[in-house]
Design a protein around this motif. Structure first.
Motif, PDB file in Angstrom:
ATOM      1  N   VAL A 273      44.749  50.952  48.358  1.00  0.00           N
ATOM      2  CA  VAL A 273      45.543  49.856  47.796  1.00  0.00           C
ATOM      3  C   VAL A 273      46.524  49.322  48.835  1.00  0.00           C
ATOM      4  O   VAL A 273      46.745  48.104  48.924  1.00  0.00           O
ATOM      5  CB  VAL A 273      46.270  50.311  46.516  1.00  0.00           C
ATOM      6  CG1 VAL A 273      47.313  49.295  46.090  1.00  0.00           C
ATOM      7  CG2 VAL A 273      45.265  50.515  45.386  1.00  0.00           C
ATOM      8  N   LEU A 274      47.112  50.199  49.633  1.00  0.00           N
ATOM      9  CA  LEU A 274      47.992  49.742  50.707  1.00  0.00           C
ATOM     10  C   LEU A 274      47.234  48.821  51.662  1.00  0.00           C
ATOM     11  O   LEU A 274      47.709  47.719  51.987  1.00  0.00           O
ATOM     12  CB  LEU A 274      48.559  50.939  51.473  1.00  0.00           C
ATOM     13  CG  LEU A 274      49.296  50.616  52.785  1.00  0.00           C
ATOM     14  CD1 LEU A 274      50.481  49.698  52.542  1.00  0.00           C
ATOM     15  CD2 LEU A 274      49.723  51.901  53.483  1.00  0.00           C
ATOM     16  N   LEU A 275      46.067  49.248  52.117  1.00  0.00           N
ATOM     17  CA  LEU A 275      45.273  48.426  53.031  1.00  0.00           C
ATOM     18  C   LEU A 275      44.865  47.117  52.366  1.00  0.00           C
ATOM     19  O   LEU A 275      44.885  46.048  52.996  1.00  0.00           O
ATOM     20  CB  LEU A 275      44.034  49.207  53.479  1.00  0.00           C
ATOM     21  CG  LEU A 275      44.307  50.451  54.326  1.00  0.00           C
ATOM     22  CD1 LEU A 275      43.037  51.289  54.454  1.00  0.00           C
ATOM     23  CD2 LEU A 275      44.832  50.073  55.704  1.00  0.00           C
ATOM     24  N   LEU A 276      44.503  47.180  51.094  1.00  0.00           N
ATOM     25  CA  LEU A 276      44.101  45.984  50.361  1.00  0.00           C
ATOM     26  C   LEU A 276      45.248  44.981  50.276  1.00  0.00           C
ATOM     27  O   LEU A 276      45.059  43.781  50.537  1.00  0.00           O
ATOM     28  CB  LEU A 276      43.641  46.369  48.960  1.00  0.00           C
ATOM     29  CG  LEU A 276      43.422  45.218  47.979  1.00  0.00           C
ATOM     30  CD1 LEU A 276      42.267  44.344  48.440  1.00  0.00           C
ATOM     31  CD2 LEU A 276      43.189  45.741  46.572  1.00  0.00           C
ATOM     32  N   LEU A 277      46.442  45.447  49.917  1.00  0.00           N
ATOM     33  CA  LEU A 277      47.586  44.538  49.791  1.00  0.00           C
ATOM     34  C   LEU A 277      47.945  43.931  51.138  1.00  0.00           C
ATOM     35  O   LEU A 277      48.337  42.760  51.218  1.00  0.00           O
ATOM     36  CB  LEU A 277      48.777  45.282  49.192  1.00  0.00           C
ATOM     37  CG  LEU A 277      48.602  45.753  47.744  1.00  0.00           C
ATOM     38  CD1 LEU A 277      49.807  46.580  47.302  1.00  0.00           C
ATOM     39  CD2 LEU A 277      48.385  44.585  46.789  1.00  0.00           C
ATOM     40  N   ILE A 278      47.820  44.715  52.210  1.00  0.00           N
ATOM     41  CA  ILE A 278      48.045  44.167  53.548  1.00  0.00           C
ATOM     42  C   ILE A 278      47.037  43.061  53.838  1.00  0.00           C
ATOM     43  O   ILE A 278      47.400  41.974  54.318  1.00  0.00           O
ATOM     44  CB  ILE A 278      47.943  45.280  54.610  1.00  0.00           C
ATOM     45  CG1 ILE A 278      49.125  46.250  54.482  1.00  0.00           C
ATOM     46  CG2 ILE A 278      47.907  44.687  56.017  1.00  0.00           C
ATOM     47  CD1 ILE A 278      49.007  47.476  55.362  1.00  0.00           C
ATOM     48  N   ALA A 279      45.766  43.312  53.528  1.00  0.00           N
ATOM     49  CA  ALA A 279      44.723  42.320  53.791  1.00  0.00           C
ATOM     50  C   ALA A 279      44.931  41.059  52.961  1.00  0.00           C
ATOM     51  O   ALA A 279      44.807  39.934  53.474  1.00  0.00           O
ATOM     52  CB  ALA A 279      43.348  42.925  53.502  1.00  0.00           C
ATOM     53  N   LEU A 280      45.260  41.212  51.676  1.00  0.00           N
ATOM     54  CA  LEU A 280      45.487  40.042  50.827  1.00  0.00           C
ATOM     55  C   LEU A 280      46.680  39.235  51.324  1.00  0.00           C
ATOM     56  O   LEU A 280      46.653  37.992  51.315  1.00  0.00           O
ATOM     57  CB  LEU A 280      45.720  40.488  49.381  1.00  0.00           C
ATOM     58  CG  LEU A 280      44.509  41.047  48.625  1.00  0.00           C
ATOM     59  CD1 LEU A 280      44.941  41.626  47.290  1.00  0.00           C
ATOM     60  CD2 LEU A 280      43.443  39.976  48.432  1.00  0.00           C
ATOM     61  N   ASP A 281      47.727  39.931  51.769  1.00  0.00           N
ATOM     62  CA  ASP A 281      48.904  39.235  52.272  1.00  0.00           C
ATOM     63  C   ASP A 281      48.589  38.500  53.578  1.00  0.00           C
ATOM     64  O   ASP A 281      49.034  37.368  53.788  1.00  0.00           O
ATOM     65  CB  ASP A 281      50.041  40.234  52.484  1.00  0.00           C
ATOM     66  CG  ASP A 281      51.340  39.561  52.898  1.00  0.00           C
ATOM     67  OD1 ASP A 281      51.918  38.834  52.076  1.00  0.00           O
ATOM     68  OD2 ASP A 281      51.766  39.747  54.052  1.00  0.00           O
ATOM     69  N   LEU A 282      47.824  39.122  54.446  1.00  0.00           N
ATOM     70  CA  LEU A 282      47.457  38.474  55.709  1.00  0.00           C
ATOM     71  C   LEU A 282      46.606  37.227  55.462  1.00  0.00           C
ATOM     72  O   LEU A 282      46.792  36.193  56.119  1.00  0.00           O
ATOM     73  CB  LEU A 282      46.701  39.459  56.606  1.00  0.00           C
ATOM     74  CG  LEU A 282      47.537  40.586  57.215  1.00  0.00           C
ATOM     75  CD1 LEU A 282      46.630  41.605  57.882  1.00  0.00           C
ATOM     76  CD2 LEU A 282      48.556  40.035  58.218  1.00  0.00           C
ATOM     77  N   VAL A 283      45.674  37.317  54.529  1.00  0.00           N
ATOM     78  CA  VAL A 283      44.856  36.142  54.196  1.00  0.00           C
ATOM     79  C   VAL A 283      45.737  35.049  53.612  1.00  0.00           C
ATOM     80  O   VAL A 283      45.607  33.866  53.968  1.00  0.00           O
ATOM     81  CB  VAL A 283      43.727  36.522  53.224  1.00  0.00           C
ATOM     82  CG1 VAL A 283      43.019  35.263  52.709  1.00  0.00           C
ATOM     83  CG2 VAL A 283      42.713  37.445  53.898  1.00  0.00           C
ATOM     84  N   ALA A 284      46.652  35.428  52.710  1.00  0.00           N
ATOM     85  CA  ALA A 284      47.537  34.435  52.093  1.00  0.00           C
ATOM     86  C   ALA A 284      48.387  33.729  53.141  1.00  0.00           C
ATOM     87  O   ALA A 284      48.662  32.529  53.024  1.00  0.00           O
ATOM     88  CB  ALA A 284      48.424  35.105  51.051  1.00  0.00           C
ATOM     89  N   ARG A 285      48.792  34.460  54.173  1.00  0.00           N
ATOM     90  CA  ARG A 285      49.619  33.881  55.236  1.00  0.00           C
ATOM     91  C   ARG A 285      48.792  33.334  56.387  1.00  0.00           C
ATOM     92  O   ARG A 285      49.332  32.865  57.387  1.00  0.00           O
ATOM     93  CB  ARG A 285      50.615  34.936  55.740  1.00  0.00           C
ATOM     94  CG  ARG A 285      51.565  35.394  54.659  1.00  0.00           C
ATOM     95  CD  ARG A 285      52.498  36.509  55.111  1.00  0.00           C
ATOM     96  NE  ARG A 285      53.236  37.055  53.973  1.00  0.00           N
ATOM     97  CZ  ARG A 285      54.337  36.521  53.472  1.00  0.00           C
ATOM     98  NH1 ARG A 285      54.857  35.439  54.028  1.00  0.00           N
ATOM     99  NH2 ARG A 285      54.935  37.068  52.432  1.00  0.00           N
TER     100      ARG A 285
END
Length: 405
Positions: free
Chosen positions: A171-183
């Protein structure tokens, strides 16, 4: 004018940096969960897999944590174990290597794989809380994002921050990935995908999300410019997520000489529930599961698929029309839809169902949107109650043939 202690506490809370508030929420949540796990250890009896002398250390190594420990200790089998009927038995190929070996490395100074697993789950849970707030704060506001963090950190699955499971790291890696895509910092997503793909299953859902995200960007290109570099990154990231999503099947095939080793291993768990013996057919698991569970509950089995369709309509309607969910933005709604579709395609609903919903963590933001303090406190209370409803049967009762060594 005199101020009461609650007013003083509220002012001190407001002056704290956000990271400190997240830390306080997380630490208090861990104390509550530790108390509930201790209570479960006290209630554990001789029929539990953990025995009458259960303690928190044994809980860390319980259930699937044993498989991760086995991967770190003995690696993966080159010859698939078979049942008496000649079918592939449960084995380590169902569990990805990142968490297993990382726990081995972290636990080495302590002389204990379990210590490493506990520390990874605990620390990853905290940073996942930080990333959840970062992901949500510009969508629903910082205060609501803090409440979402509280629901996540105190939620029904909070015991996963204490035990040897890969969920909190994933979940940590997923949230990092989602945030990077969003930004739109796409270059940083490549290494995250590479690690996430071998932490636990689910990267194919991220590949689907990237495809849908690319379509969304294309449709909105007139109001939201879509540079060629973004197109290249989205396609390349989707290809990487797809390739790594199937890579583990290839590794299992090469190591065992059996092209169907991984799928046969995954299906071995379904046989415990009376399914999985006829090979893997996408979307079949939920239909079989619905029939199975309605039969177990003493109702006509044909009601199961009907209830499943109704559930899918309700979930789809919530993702499309619910205003609280719409506040999260189309990208997080696309991720939620992608992951739910992935589960629908590959999973058979059983005792792990709720645990496998943890990658839907961003949806806590929708739960946190209503501003009523009474409502939010009520949800928090239900989260703690939900913890116990999960911890009690899984750890206090946990009856199985496989005893913790």
């Amino acid at each position: 004018m005199a101020h009461g202690p609650l007013t003083t506490l509220a002012r001190q809370w407001a002056r704290m940096p956000v990271i400190a508030r997240i830390g306080a929420i997380y630490v208090l949540g861990r104390l509550i969960t530790t108390g509930l796990l201790s209570w479960a250890a006290h209630l554990s009896g001789p029929m539990s897999r953990f025995g009458a002398d259960a303690d928190l250390g044994r809980f860390v190594l319980g259930w699937d944590a044993q498989w991760y420990w086995l991967v770190a200790w003995a690696g993966y089998p080159s010859v698939l174990p078979l049942t008496e009927s000649g079918q592939v038995a449960e084995n380590a190929w169902a569990f990805m290597p990142v968490y297993a070996y990382l726990a081995q490395a972290v636990g080495f100074p302590f002389g204990s794989w379990g210590a490493g697993a506990f520390l990874i789950s605990l620390v990853a849970g905290f940073f996942a809380s930080v990333m959840l707030h970062r992901l949500l704060r510009e969508r629903i506001g910082s205060t609501a994002a803090l409440w979402a963090v509280a629901f996540f950190a105190w939620g029904p699955l909070a015991a996963l921050f204490h035990v040897g499971y890969a969920e909190s790291l994933f979940v940590l890696l997923l949230l990092i990935a989602l945030d990077l895509v969003a930004r739109r910092r796409f270059a940083w997503v490549y290494p995250v995908i590479a690690v996430m793909a071998f932490t636990r299953p689910g990267i194919l859902a991220f590949a689907l999300y990237l495809g849908l995200y690319g379509i969304l960007r294309w449709v909105r290109r007139r109001t939201d410019p879509l540079p060629a570099a973004h197109v290249v990154h989205i396609i390349a990231l989707g290809a990487l997520a797809t390739a790594t999503g199937f890579a583990w099947q290839g590794f299992a095939a090469l190591a065992t000489g059996d092209a169907g080793a991984y799928l046969a291993t995954e299906l071995s768990w379904r046989r415990n529930w009376g399914a999985g013996s006829d090979g893997f057919i996408p979307f079949e698991g939920w239909v079989q599961g619905a029939q199975f569970w309605f039969g177990q509950w003493g109702m006509p089995q044909w009601w199961g698929p009907i209830a499943l369709v109704v559930l899918l309509i309700v979930v789809a309607g919530a993702l499309i029309f619910a205003p609280q969910v719409r506040r999260l933005g189309p990208d997080l709604r696309l991720w939620s839809a992608s992951y739910l579709l992935y589960l629908l395609a590959v999973f058979f609903p059983q005792s792990s169902t709720f645990r496998l919903l943890m990658p839907l963590t961003p949806l806590w933001g929708a739960v946190a949107v209503p501003r009523s303090r009474g409502y939010r406190i009520g949800v928090l209370v239900l989260c703690v109650v939900g913890q116990w409803l999960w911890i009690y049967p899984m750890y206090a009762l946990g009856n199985t043939f496989w005893q913790v060594p």
